[in-house]
Write a protein that holds these residues in place. Structure first.
Motif, PDB file in Angstrom:
ATOM      1  N   ARG A 141       0.831  -1.207   0.000  1.00  0.00           N
ATOM      2  CA  ARG A 141       0.000   0.000   0.000  1.00  0.00           C
ATOM      3  C   ARG A 141       0.869   1.261   0.000  1.00  0.00           C
ATOM      4  O   ARG A 141       0.590   2.228  -0.681  1.00  0.00           O
ATOM      5  CB  ARG A 141      -0.916   0.026   1.232  1.00  0.00           C
ATOM      6  N   GLU A 474      -1.821  -8.617  -3.863  1.00  0.00           N
ATOM      7  CA  GLU A 474      -2.288  -8.717  -2.480  1.00  0.00           C
ATOM      8  C   GLU A 474      -2.937 -10.068  -2.185  1.00  0.00           C
ATOM      9  O   GLU A 474      -2.821 -10.585  -1.076  1.00  0.00           O
ATOM     10  CB  GLU A 474      -3.261  -7.576  -2.173  1.00  0.00           C
ATOM     11  N   LEU A 581      -4.415   5.996   5.149  1.00  0.00           N
ATOM     12  CA  LEU A 581      -4.994   4.888   4.383  1.00  0.00           C
ATOM     13  C   LEU A 581      -6.451   4.669   4.781  1.00  0.00           C
ATOM     14  O   LEU A 581      -7.097   3.749   4.303  1.00  0.00           O
ATOM     15  CB  LEU A 581      -4.199   3.597   4.625  1.00  0.00           C
TER      16      LEU A 581
END
Length: 840
Positions: A141, A474, A581
RNA sequence: GGGUGGAUGGCGGAACUGGCAGACGCACAGGACUUAAAAUCCUGAGGCUCGCAAGAGCCGUGAGGGUUCGAUUCCCUCUCUACCCACCA
């Protein structure tokens, strides 16, 4: 009555707590939450006294707040990646995983023997793929957000640990872990852009009112923001005539080569950073670090290049510590190249010297020898001109008695201005003239996170010959550490030799590709573990924000001061990343911080090499966990250093037995009724004690004085002999004592509590409340001073006025003779506190 | 060099917001219990001087000064000490 059989009783309550899930925490929005966090241990093998102290302090907070009715979360886990496991693997031929898991099992048992009120269902270990998967997830991320990058860098290399170290992990040029001298090595490394958050990490201190000043100041220092200006100094060369191979003079010009023109080059500048733009008129030379790119760039123009090159090589071989410890400054003048001072227009020499650091500012300085000790030393040594530009009262530049503040001189139109005002004025002028601009600078560097080691989180990146560097998908996380690996002592990462790990497919083009073999710094693991505790088993996300936002921020964090600049900056940074985030809704992870002092023996830190270790196991076996905890909390305030004392421990053991034996006093019925006076006194002592303990734990964090005041109450009960015929007062006081001690000595208190016939756990009981009306008194004893010296005491009614008291005092049989023959100048009465009579 | 703390009995440490310095504990001494010891319970204690004693006086919170009726606490100067950072421009 029976003796207090410590081990049996402690084990039984530990079992009952577990069976009844007394410390299990569940989110409950209706209840006020309290998050108590202790720094999780590295599973090195054995618990030491520092751990015992850390967790005992934490448990007081947890138990106290639980008894206050709050919904307390008190988790524990293991910071279980790291170097010692690998070293053990090499030394004893045991797999790091096995070694780590065995240590966790053993230390877990030791922790359980301490009776800390952990919610064991939340236990985590950072070396488990279920945990480090999320390190990788965060990494990707952050990579996608541009916060992760790779660059070739001169890095700190520990030759003993055979790995790269972050700046924060180098102390005095030595490895923070093994103390070897750190070397410089050029490697391509992964970095996280912590500097993007430098300002916020600094400003965030505003929110940290519950942190010790010391830690904030250490962090401030570490982040090292300074205000100043960047300025460009023009560089020029000696007009140089180049000889061709055949000996004919060739002169180049933009108009073509003829044999008679001078060489003309585009203008070059040297950028510097300074905090004192006001001294720019005093700049008489410049210095660049030996690593500065300008040196290589102007290689051709530097007449004494060989000498310069030699100096560069010599500096490179020196470690940081050598460079820093060498107070005698060295350097080399660059012949044939010079700079122009934009303020004075004068040509000034350029030097390279290793007292200028490559990593700070621009790696180059404008030197003002008249007002900087280092520059002065250097100028004196190399016979450089010194121009004074600030005049103070004691100015004597010949003796290096220079001023940092004063009146500006030798600076054209700025002469006569105060230097403090000149900083702004000259900066402004510099900006207008286009010489530079005002800016800020930080000492904080990018966080270097790659490690060439095995026992850590694999960096989830793939090197594809076609697509370049590609993050792992991911959905393919975690990238698990292969277990079948070989350990060698050759300094290479064991992962590099593991074919089945390295060879993979590119997630983009599906062609053959290779995995990144570096692992992450273990400080990544500890940067967000506090959030994982709130939702430790989540396999879809690092944690569920709804749950985590209920528990966060941590209300009280307890740990050692040694983490002030590493862990505590990294995790604050990580928290802000998680906020950005959209995962958490707070700015700071830890609301209050308590840094506990060291546990020493004979004044020095306990260590294996010194052989001065007190083992928690032995102490617990002999005296029980309660005694160990009580002593460690009683002997010093939590933040101070604590010197271990067997005698002091013995004293706490006696106290525990003294409390135990009170059962007998309470049970014994007496025929003689207690006097009203004695009852009131005892009741008052009890309420005072509740008040004191409540404030000492809740507000002051002074556990030592909290314990003292319970000791006083216990003493008061021993003095109060009319136990029995007092309508249950002594029983009431005893129950209070048990409740007040429960955070400190929980096993003892559970046992007595149940023997007193209570069905609930004392751990879940309600904290006692004090009532002001029982504390208030009708008469108080007030000291009487004459001219500030204590001469007697009188009892006064709390409601009496000053005149009544004065009449009473001057006729007091003790005070009267002192006043004899003297004149009262002033009579001071501070209500219910003190009387001072000033006489002549 | 910069920063942040600290200095109180024989020892660990108390003391609210400027108001009885030394709580509590350890070590020590005395007493009770005991055949004795341990354990336990009770009592004492900052230092100096005087007094047989009860007691009295003086000194006393690293050093010196200041503010104040009054300072361990606030201000100034200094000494020592711990920790952190450090050729950071």
């Amino acid at each position: 009555m029976s003796d207090y059989i410590v081990n049996e009783i402690e084990k039984r309550w530990q079992r009952l707590w577990k069976e009844n899930k007394v410390f299990h925490a569940v989110k409950d929005s209706a209840k006020e939450k309290y998050y108590l966090l202790v720094m999780f241990p590295y599973p090195s093998g054995k618990l030491h006294m520092g751990h015992v102290r850390n967790y005992s302090i934490g448990d007081v907070f947890a138990r106290f707040n639980r008894m206050q009715g709050k919904n307390v979360i008190h988790p524990i886990g293991w910071d279980s990646f790291g170097l010692p496991a690998e070293n053990a693997a090499i030394k004893h031929n045991i797999h790091p995983k096995k070694w780590t898991k065995e240590n966790i099992a053993h230390m877990g048992e030791q922790l359980k023997m301490l009776g800390i009120s952990y919610d064991w269902d939340r236990e985590i270990a950072t070396c488990d793929p279920e945990y480090y998967k999320w390190n990788q997830w965060f990494f990707i991320r952050m990579y996608k957000k541009g916060l992760v990058f790779r660059k070739s860098a001169n890095v700190n290399w520990c030759p003993s640990c055979k790995t790269v170290l972050a700046n924060e992990q180098v102390n005095q040029g030595k490895c923070w872990r093994c103390d070897s001298t750190v070397e410089q090595k050029e490697l391509i490394q992964w970095f996280i852009k912590i500097t993007d958050y430098a300002d916020e990490l600094l400003d965030g201190h505003e929110e940290l009112a519950g942190w010790p000043e010391q830690v904030l100041s250490m962090q401030k220092n570490w982040i090292g923001k300074s205000y100043g200006a960047e300025m460009d100094f023009k560089i020029d060369f000696d007009k140089k005539i180049k000889e061709s191979d055949d000996g004919i003079i060739v002169i180049k010009s933009p108009y073509g080569s003829t044999k008679a023109t001078l060489e003309i080059l585009p203008p070059k500048t040297l950028k510097i950073f300074t905090t004192r733009p006001d001294t720019v008129f005093g700049v008489t030379f410049m210095v660049v670090s030996p690593e500065h790119q300008i040196l290589k760039e102007f290689k051709e123009k530097i007449k004494n290049w060989r000498e310069v090159e030699e100096y560069i090589t010599k500096s490179a071989s020196k470690s940081n510590i050598e460079r820093a410890s060498n107070k005698e400054k060295t350097g080399v003048k660059l012949e044939g190249v010079y700079a122009v001072n934009p303020a004075t227009g004068k040509n000034i020499p350029i030097f390279t010297a290793d007292y200028v650091l490559t990593g700070y500012g621009t790696g180059a300085i404008m030197a003002v020898p008249a007002h900087d000790q280092r520059d002065w030393d250097f100028a004196k040594k190399y016979g450089i001109e010194i121009t004074e530009v600030i005049k103070g009262e004691n100015s004597d530049i010949e003796k290096s008695a220079f001023e940092e503040e004063g009146v500006i001189v030798n600076s054209g139109q700025f002469n006569g201005i105060k230097s403090t005002d000149a900083i702004d004025k000259i900066s402004l002028w510099v900006e207008e003239k286009g010489y530079g601009k005002r800016t800020t600078n930080f000492k904080l560097r990018e966080w270097l996170i790659s490690r060439q080691r095995y026992w850590g989180t694999p960096i989830p990146m793939i090197h594809c010959p076609k697509c370049g560097i590609v993050p792992v998908d991911e959905k393919d996380l975690p990238v698990t550490l292969p277990e079948n690996i070989k350990f060698t002592d050759d300094g290479k990462s064991p992962l590099q030799g593991c074919e089945e790990f390295v060879n993979t497919k590119c997630p983009k083009c599906a062609g053959p590709a290779k995995r990144e073999t570096d692992t992450m710094d273990t400080f990544v693991d500890s940067s967000w573990y506090y959030a994982r505790y709130t939702d430790p088993k989540n396999d879809k996300k690092p944690f569920e924000s709804d749950i985590t936002n209920y528990w966060l921020p941590v209300d009280q964090y307890v740990g050692g001061i040694e983490h002030a600049c590493m862990h505590l900056i990294y995790s604050r940074f990580w928290h802000k990343i998680m906020r950005d985030l959209g995962l958490v809704n707070t700015n700071e992870p830890f609301k209050n911080l308590l840094t506990q002092g060291m546990v020493t023996l004979g004044g020095s830190a306990m260590s294996k090499s010194k052989g001065n270790i007190v083992s928690p196991d032995e102490i617990i076996e002999k005296y029980g966990a309660d005694t160990a905890r009580l002593f460690i909390l009683f002997a010093a305030p939590p933040e101070k250093q604590l010197d271990w004392s067997d005698d002091g421990l013995e004293g706490c053991w006696r106290f525990i037995n003294r409390v135990w034996r009170l059962q007998e006093l309470v049970k014994t019925k007496s025929e003689i009724p207690a006097t009203q006076e004695a009852k009131e006194a005892l009741s008052r002592s009890m309420h005072l004690c509740i008040k004191k303990v409540t404030e000492d734990i809740g507000k002051e964090h002074q556990f030592n004085t909290a314990i003292s005041s319970v000791m006083e109450l216990v003493n008061a009960m021993y003095v109060y002999k009319h136990h029995g015929n007092d309508e249950g007062l002594s029983l009431k006081v005893y129950e209070t004592i048990v409740l007040l001690l429960a955070p400190f000595t929980p096993h003892l208190c559970e046992e007595i509590w149940s023997l007193l016939g209570k069905k609930e756990f004392v751990s879940a009981a309600k904290w006692p409340q004090y009532e002001e009306k029982y504390i208030k008194q009708d008469t108080v004893e007030v000291p009487v001073q004459v001219n500030g010296k204590l001469r007697g005491k009188i009892f006064v009614n709390v409601s009496s006025n000053e005149q009544e008291i004065k009449d009473c005092v001057i006729n007091d049989e003790k005070i009267k003779p002192v006043l004899e023959g003297r004149q009262i100048v002033k009579f001071i009465y501070v209500q219910n506190k003190i009387i001072n009579i000033v006489v002549k």
